[in-house]
Design a protein around this motif. Structure first.
Motif, PDB file in Angstrom:
ATOM      1  N   LEU A  98       0.841  -1.199   0.000  1.00 12.55           N
ATOM      2  CA  LEU A  98       0.000   0.000   0.000  1.00 12.55           C
ATOM      3  C   LEU A  98       0.877   1.251   0.000  1.00 12.55           C
ATOM      4  CD1 LEU A  98      -2.788   1.285   0.197  1.00 12.55           C
ATOM      5  CD2 LEU A  98      -2.739   0.898   2.665  1.00 12.55           C
ATOM      6  N   SER A  99       1.940   1.247   0.781  1.00 16.11           N
ATOM      7  CA  SER A  99       2.823   2.415   0.856  1.00 16.11           C
ATOM      8  C   SER A  99       3.439   2.720  -0.504  1.00 16.11           C
ATOM      9  CB  SER A  99       3.936   2.189   1.877  1.00 16.11           C
ATOM     10  OG  SER A  99       3.379   2.062   3.145  1.00 16.11           O
ATOM     11  N   ASP A 100       3.872   1.674  -1.210  1.00 23.11           N
ATOM     12  CA  ASP A 100       4.482   1.910  -2.525  1.00 23.11           C
ATOM     13  C   ASP A 100       3.452   2.392  -3.536  1.00 23.11           C
ATOM     14  OD1 ASP A 100       7.133   1.470  -1.891  1.00 23.11           O
ATOM     15  OD2 ASP A 100       6.971  -0.694  -2.158  1.00 23.11           O
ATOM     16  N   THR A 101       2.216   1.881  -3.439  1.00 23.00           N
ATOM     17  CA  THR A 101       1.154   2.380  -4.322  1.00 23.00           C
ATOM     18  C   THR A 101       0.928   3.869  -4.061  1.00 23.00           C
ATOM     19  OG1 THR A 101       0.105   0.212  -4.317  1.00 23.00           O
ATOM     20  CG2 THR A 101      -1.258   2.054  -5.021  1.00 23.00           C
ATOM     21  N   LEU A 102       0.921   4.245  -2.788  1.00 24.86           N
ATOM     22  CA  LEU A 102       0.705   5.658  -2.443  1.00 24.86           C
ATOM     23  C   LEU A 102       1.829   6.536  -2.986  1.00 24.86           C
ATOM     24  CD1 LEU A 102      -0.432   5.274   1.276  1.00 24.86           C
ATOM     25  CD2 LEU A 102      -1.869   5.760  -0.706  1.00 24.86           C
ATOM     26  N   ARG A 103       3.070   6.077  -2.803  1.00 19.48           N
ATOM     27  CA  ARG A 103       4.227   6.858  -3.302  1.00 19.48           C
ATOM     28  C   ARG A 103       4.094   7.072  -4.819  1.00 19.48           C
ATOM     29  NH1 ARG A 103       5.461   6.561   1.496  1.00 19.48           N
ATOM     30  NH2 ARG A 103       4.178   8.400   1.402  1.00 19.48           N
ATOM     31  N   THR A 104       3.662   5.998  -5.515  1.00 17.44           N
ATOM     32  CA  THR A 104       3.534   6.056  -6.972  1.00 17.44           C
ATOM     33  C   THR A 104       2.488   7.095  -7.376  1.00 17.44           C
ATOM     34  OG1 THR A 104       4.128   3.727  -7.067  1.00 17.44           O
ATOM     35  CG2 THR A 104       3.058   4.627  -9.019  1.00 17.44           C
ATOM     36  N   LEU A 105       1.343   7.096  -6.661  1.00 12.50           N
ATOM     37  CA  LEU A 105       0.278   8.051  -6.995  1.00 12.50           C
ATOM     38  C   LEU A 105       0.692   9.473  -6.621  1.00 12.50           C
ATOM     39  CD1 LEU A 105      -2.734   5.870  -5.883  1.00 12.50           C
ATOM     40  CD2 LEU A 105      -2.139   6.478  -8.226  1.00 12.50           C
ATOM     41  N   GLU A 106       1.441   9.600  -5.545  1.00 11.80           N
ATOM     42  CA  GLU A 106       1.951  10.927  -5.162  1.00 11.80           C
ATOM     43  C   GLU A 106       2.840  11.494  -6.259  1.00 11.80           C
ATOM     44  OE1 GLU A 106       2.297  10.521  -0.331  1.00 11.80           O
ATOM     45  OE2 GLU A 106       4.013  11.247  -1.443  1.00 11.80           O
ATOM     46  N   ALA A 107       3.610  10.599  -6.904  1.00 12.93           N
ATOM     47  CA  ALA A 107       4.521  11.041  -7.966  1.00 12.93           C
ATOM     48  C   ALA A 107       3.754  11.568  -9.176  1.00 12.93           C
ATOM     49  CB  ALA A 107       5.445   9.894  -8.372  1.00 12.93           C
ATOM     50  N   MET A 108       2.445  11.275  -9.228  1.00  9.79           N
ATOM     51  CA  MET A 108       1.600  11.796 -10.322  1.00  9.79           C
ATOM     52  C   MET A 108       0.920  13.099  -9.911  1.00  9.79           C
ATOM     53  SD  MET A 108      -0.222   8.240 -11.463  1.00  9.79           S
ATOM     54  CE  MET A 108       0.705   6.714 -11.426  1.00  9.79           C
ATOM     55  N   GLN A 109       1.370  13.691  -8.814  1.00 10.77           N
ATOM     56  CA  GLN A 109       0.837  14.971  -8.313  1.00 10.77           C
ATOM     57  C   GLN A 109      -0.664  14.921  -7.993  1.00 10.77           C
ATOM     58  OE1 GLN A 109       2.922  15.531 -11.433  1.00 10.77           O
ATOM     59  NE2 GLN A 109       4.649  15.611 -10.021  1.00 10.77           N
ATOM     60  N   CYS A 110      -1.104  13.837  -7.367  1.00 14.92           N
ATOM     61  CA  CYS A 110      -2.500  13.797  -6.891  1.00 14.92           C
ATOM     62  C   CYS A 110      -2.659  14.760  -5.714  1.00 14.92           C
ATOM     63  CB  CYS A 110      -2.861  12.388  -6.420  1.00 14.92           C
ATOM     64  SG  CYS A 110      -3.027  11.231  -7.766  1.00 14.92           S
ATOM     65  N   ASP A 111      -3.869  15.292  -5.576  1.00 18.43           N
ATOM     66  CA  ASP A 111      -4.163  16.216  -4.472  1.00 18.43           C
ATOM     67  C   ASP A 111      -5.051  15.585  -3.408  1.00 18.43           C
ATOM     68  OD1 ASP A 111      -3.029  18.819  -5.590  1.00 18.43           O
ATOM     69  OD2 ASP A 111      -4.270  18.083  -7.242  1.00 18.43           O
TER      70      ASP A 111
END
Ligand code: CP
Length: 321
Positions: free
Chosen positions: A96-109
């Motif tokens: 889950l943490s790696d999925t979150l990091r990946t989505l953060e890298a797409m500039q999600c708000d």
């Protein structure tokens, strides 16, 4: 400190109703009231979240919550990404943490999260970058705060008050995150009486500590009620047989026309959905004149628009700009 709030006491995340003030809950309802007319217009959007990106992360099935969050975000002009968990790298073992990091890298708000584990949304709120807001779309048995708020919105629309109301919540309270969030919201908003109704196996023993009256007999539980909220039997969360059979459950706790007559004449019938017709509620009641079940779905869009705009700090009212 309430980690849902920023240093100015404004909503930063929306994880649980617990510890939120009455004035903040009223602000959610009033903001939703201003968004509700947007859905009646020919052009059903406002530019409040233009340029923002919302990621819907649903690790559990959903029809109403996922689609109304998506519609709400689109009506606020946000870009929306629905992560298909079944077809995602989660199935290849990504944490889950790696999925979150990946989505953060797409500039999600904003992350809208449904998860089978209680506490998952709060865990994610602790992990994400400071600019990201997290909204709990249902975590395990713990909380479903936007469902509770759309239910409060529906009650206020039809009853025009909370004071003095008798609200009966009937069914599988033990497995219900909706019931837990509703009880907290109803208490904070000051209803007259909150009843929980169901068999001993489906009513947690500590529930009266939350300010509820417990009834194991359906007729007594709904007598004189202003609002009857029916809950689904959550067979998928039951570890062992807690009921003799669905038919016997319906005989003892199903909401029929005959039983509904025991509630006040102007009582309304609610259900968060999905409905199991003939198990917790008779079709004649679910589709009848006292049912506001589909209104709940419609109100979910305005309430979710309100919560999304509040956590992201867009305080301008609907229709502005
Ligand atoms: N009320 C509710 O949470 O429904 P869904 O599971 O369809 O989202």
């Amino acid at each position: 400190m309430n980690k849902q709030l920023d240093e100015n006491g404004r909503l930063k995340h929306f994880l649980t109703i617990e510890h939120l003030s009455r004035s903040l809950l009223i602000e959610v309802l009033d903001t939703a009231e201003r968004f509700a007319p947007v859905g009646q217009r020919a052009v059903k959007n406002v530019p409040l979240l233009r340029g923002k990106t919302v990621a819907n992360l649903f690790f559990e099935p959903s029809t109403r919550t996922r689609t109304t969050f998506e519609l709400a975000a689109k009506r606020l002009s946000a870009d929306v990404m629905n992560l298909n968990i079944e077809a995602s790298a989660t199935r290849k073992g990504e944490s889950l943490s790696d999925t979150l990091r990946t989505l953060e890298a797409m500039q999600c708000d904003m992350f809208v999260v449904r998860h089978q584990n209680s506490g998952a949304a709060a865990f994610i709120a602790d992990q994400v970058a400071p600019h990201i807001s997290v909204i709990n779309a249902g975590d395990g048995r713990h909380a479903h705060p936007t469902q509770a708020m759309l239910d409060m919105f529906t009650i206020r629309r039809v009853k025009e008050r909370f004071e003095g109301l008798v609200v009966a919540i009937v069914g599988d309270v033990a497995h219900s995150r909706v019931a837990r969030s509703e009880i907290r919201a109803l208490n904070t908003l000051g209803v007259g009486e909150i009843r929980v109704v169901g068999p001993k196996t489906l009513i947690p023993v500590q529930i009266s500590a939350l300010g509820t009256k417990v009834f194991h007999q359906m007729e007594a539980g709904i007598a004189g009620a202003d609002v009857v909220i029916m809950l689904r039997l959550q067979q998928e969360r039951m570890q062992s047989a807690l009921l003799p059979s669905a038919q016997e459950y319906f005989q003892a706790y199903g909401l029929t026309e005959r039983r509904l007559k025991l509630a006040n004449n102007d009582a309304v019938v609610m259900h968060p959905g999905p409905i199991n017709r003939g198990i917790e509620i008779d079709s004649v009641v679910a589709d009848g004149p006292q049912s506001v079940i589909l209104d709940q779905v419609t109100h979910g869009i305005a309430v979710r628009m309100a919560v999304m705009s509040m956590v992201i700090g867009a305080q301008a009212i609907a229709g502005g700009g």
